[in-house]
Design an enzyme around this catalytic site. Structure first.
Site, PDB file in Angstrom:
ATOM      1  N   SER A   1       1.554  -7.309   7.358  1.00 18.62           N
ATOM      2  CA  SER A   1       1.288  -8.729   7.073  1.00 18.62           C
ATOM      3  C   SER A   1       2.493  -9.613   7.354  1.00 18.62           C
ATOM      4  O   SER A   1       2.342 -10.777   7.734  1.00 18.62           O
ATOM      5  CB  SER A   1       0.861  -8.879   5.607  1.00 18.62           C
TER       6      SER A   1
ATOM      7  N   LEU B   1      -2.172  -7.107   1.277  1.00 25.73           N
ATOM      8  CA  LEU B   1      -0.923  -6.807   0.556  1.00 25.73           C
ATOM      9  C   LEU B   1      -1.298  -6.323  -0.834  1.00 25.73           C
ATOM     10  O   LEU B   1      -2.064  -6.985  -1.545  1.00 25.73           O
ATOM     11  CB  LEU B   1      -0.053  -8.056   0.463  1.00 25.73           C
ATOM     12  N   ILE B   2      -0.799  -5.141  -1.199  1.00 25.49           N
ATOM     13  CA  ILE B   2      -1.103  -4.581  -2.522  1.00 25.49           C
ATOM     14  C   ILE B   2       0.216  -4.323  -3.233  1.00 25.49           C
ATOM     15  O   ILE B   2       1.113  -3.685  -2.682  1.00 25.49           O
ATOM     16  CB  ILE B   2      -1.927  -3.276  -2.401  1.00 25.49           C
TER      17      ILE B   2
ATOM     18  N   SER C   1       5.777  -0.944  -6.645  1.00 30.05           N
ATOM     19  CA  SER C   1       6.596  -0.912  -7.871  1.00 30.05           C
ATOM     20  C   SER C   1       7.856  -1.778  -7.734  1.00 30.05           C
ATOM     21  O   SER C   1       8.697  -1.830  -8.606  1.00 30.05           O
ATOM     22  CB  SER C   1       7.016   0.539  -8.149  1.00 30.05           C
ATOM     23  N   THR C   2       7.949  -2.489  -6.584  1.00 26.21           N
ATOM     24  CA  THR C   2       9.157  -3.335  -6.411  1.00 26.21           C
ATOM     25  C   THR C   2       8.719  -4.784  -6.150  1.00 26.21           C
ATOM     26  O   THR C   2       7.533  -5.089  -6.119  1.00 26.21           O
ATOM     27  CB  THR C   2       9.969  -2.867  -5.175  1.00 26.21           C
TER      28      THR C   2
ATOM     29  N   TRP D   1      -1.711  -2.115   7.990  1.00 27.19           N
ATOM     30  CA  TRP D   1      -1.586  -1.505   6.653  1.00 27.19           C
ATOM     31  C   TRP D   1      -2.944  -1.572   5.943  1.00 27.19           C
ATOM     32  O   TRP D   1      -3.654  -2.560   6.087  1.00 27.19           O
ATOM     33  CB  TRP D   1      -0.575  -2.298   5.827  1.00 27.19           C
TER      34      TRP D   1
ATOM     35  N   PHE E   1      -6.206 -18.625   6.313  1.00 29.97           N
ATOM     36  CA  PHE E   1      -5.458 -17.716   5.429  1.00 29.97           C
ATOM     37  C   PHE E   1      -6.329 -16.497   5.101  1.00 29.97           C
ATOM     38  O   PHE E   1      -7.156 -16.533   4.195  1.00 29.97           O
ATOM     39  CB  PHE E   1      -5.025 -18.444   4.139  1.00 29.97           C
TER      40      PHE E   1
ATOM     41  N   ARG F   1     -12.791  -7.359  -2.692  1.00 32.80           N
ATOM     42  CA  ARG F   1     -12.746  -8.572  -1.854  1.00 32.80           C
ATOM     43  C   ARG F   1     -13.026  -8.294  -0.383  1.00 32.80           C
ATOM     44  O   ARG F   1     -13.143  -9.188   0.423  1.00 32.80           O
ATOM     45  CB  ARG F   1     -11.402  -9.274  -2.056  1.00 32.80           C
TER      46      ARG F   1
ATOM     47  N   HIS G   1       8.996  -6.235  -3.363  1.00 33.01           N
ATOM     48  CA  HIS G   1       8.714  -6.353  -1.909  1.00 33.01           C
ATOM     49  C   HIS G   1       7.448  -7.188  -1.697  1.00 33.01           C
ATOM     50  O   HIS G   1       7.376  -8.077  -0.867  1.00 33.01           O
ATOM     51  CB  HIS G   1       8.533  -4.936  -1.380  1.00 33.01           C
TER      52      HIS G   1
HETATM   53  O1  LIG Z   1       0.379  -5.557   5.352  1.00 34.62           O
HETATM   54  C1  LIG Z   1       1.107  -5.013   4.515  1.00 34.62           C
HETATM   55  N1  LIG Z   1       2.420  -4.754   4.830  1.00 34.62           N
HETATM   56  C2  LIG Z   1       3.236  -4.162   3.932  1.00 34.62           C
HETATM   57  N2  LIG Z   1       4.515  -3.924   4.290  1.00 34.62           N
HETATM   58  C3  LIG Z   1       4.977  -3.953   5.671  1.00 34.62           C
HETATM   59  C4  LIG Z   1       5.426  -5.347   6.093  1.00 34.62           C
HETATM   60  O2  LIG Z   1       4.296  -6.217   6.229  1.00 34.62           O
HETATM   61  C5  LIG Z   1       6.123  -5.280   7.458  1.00 34.62           C
HETATM   62  O3  LIG Z   1       5.238  -4.737   8.415  1.00 34.62           O
HETATM   63  C6  LIG Z   1       7.385  -4.422   7.416  1.00 34.62           C
HETATM   64  O4  LIG Z   1       8.215  -4.870   6.346  1.00 34.62           O
HETATM   65  C7  LIG Z   1       8.179  -4.497   8.720  1.00 34.62           C
HETATM   66  O5  LIG Z   1       8.530  -5.831   8.993  1.00 34.62           O
HETATM   67  C8  LIG Z   1       2.750  -3.812   2.657  1.00 34.62           C
HETATM   68  N3  LIG Z   1       3.584  -3.212   1.677  1.00 34.62           N
HETATM   69  O6  LIG Z   1       4.813  -3.017   1.878  1.00 34.62           O
HETATM   70  O7  LIG Z   1       3.094  -2.846   0.569  1.00 34.62           O
HETATM   71  C9  LIG Z   1       1.376  -4.086   2.349  1.00 34.62           C
HETATM   72  O8  LIG Z   1       0.854  -3.799   1.238  1.00 34.62           O
HETATM   73  N4  LIG Z   1       0.624  -4.672   3.300  1.00 34.62           N
END
Ligand SMILES: O=c1[nH]c(NC[C@H](O)[C@H](O)[C@H](O)CO)c([N+](=O)[O-])c(=O)[nH]1
Length: 165
Positions: A61, A91-92, A95-96, A27, A123, A137, A98
Site C-alpha cells: 500500500s 493494511l492490517i 504489533s508495531t 499484500w 480511496f 469489508r 508501522h
Molecule cells: O499493503 C500492505 N503493505 C504492508 N507493508 C508493506 C508496505 O506497504 C511497503 O510495500 C513496504 O514497506 C516497502 O515499501 C502491510 N504491513 O506492513 O502490514 C500491510 O498490511 N499492507
C-alpha cells in the site's frame, strides 16, 4: 436501521466511454482479489468496457501513491489516458506503529493525487485492526457487510463523469 454507508447514486452513470485504472497492492492477496473483483464487476455493470479496465499491481500500500502517478503517466504516454484510478490496498494492524505510519502517509498522498493528476483517485485502502474486519469489508464473510470494491468502482465512474459537462 443502518445509518452508515453510501446513499444511492442520484442517477445511473454510463461508463461506456471511460477508461479506468485499478492499481492494487499484493499484500493480503485473498482480500485484495475479492476487492478487485468487486470493483471490476461494478465498473462493468456501469458500462465500462472490459478492455478499458486496466489492472496493475505494486508491492504494498505504501507504493500506491507513487505507483498511481507512474501508472497515470505511463497510460498517458501510450495514448490511452485514464479517466480515473482506483488504488486498492489492505493494511492490517500488526504489533508495531508501522501500520499507522503507512495508513497516514498513503491516505494523505492519495488525496493529494486527485489535485496533482486532475482525475479522480479513489480511496480504495482498507485500514483494519483485524483480518476479520478486512474480510468483512471485502464481502468474504457471508451476511456481514458488503464488498467495498463495489463502492469504489461506483465512485470512480460517478466522479469521472459528473462534472465533465
Ligand atoms: O499493503 C500492505 N503493505 C504492508 N507493508 C508493506 C508496505 O506497504 C511497503 O510495500 C513496504 O514497506 C516497502 O515499501 C502491510 N504491513 O506492513 O502490514 C500491510 O498490511 N499492507
Amino acid at each position: 436501521m443502518a445509518v452508515k454507508g453510501l446513499g444511492a447514486v442520484d442517477k445511473k452513470y454510463d461508463g461506456s466511454k471511460l477508461r479506468i485504472g485499478i492499481l492494487h497492492a499484493r499484500w493480503n492477496k485473498t482480500i485484495i482479489d475479492s476487492l478487485v473483483q468487486g470493483a471490476v464487476a461494478k465498473l462493468e455493470s456501469l458500462g465500462v468496457k472490459q478492455e478499458n479496465i486496466v489492472v496493475e499491481t505494486v508491492p504494498g500500500s505504501f507504493e500506491l501513491p507513487f505507483g498511481s502517478k507512474l501508472f497515470f503517466e505511463q497510460q498517458k504516454r501510450k495514448g490511452t489516458p485514464l479517466d480515473a484510478i482506483i488504488p486498492i490496498g489492505v493494511l492490517i494492524k500488526g504489533s508495531t506503529m508501522h501500520f499507522e505510519y503507512i495508513c497516514d502517509a498513503t491516505t494523505t498522498q492519495l488525496m493529494k493525487l486527485n489535485f496533482d493528476l486532475n482525475i479522480p483517485v479513489i480511496f480504495g485502502v482498507l485500514t483494519c485492526l483485524t483480518e476479520e474486519q478486512a474480510e468483512a469489508r471485502a464481502g468474504l464473510i457471508p451476511g456481514k457487510m458488503h464488498n467495498h470494491g463495489e463502492d469504489w468502482g461506483a465512485a470512480a465512474v460517478e466522479m469521472a463523469i459528473k462534472f465533465s459537462d
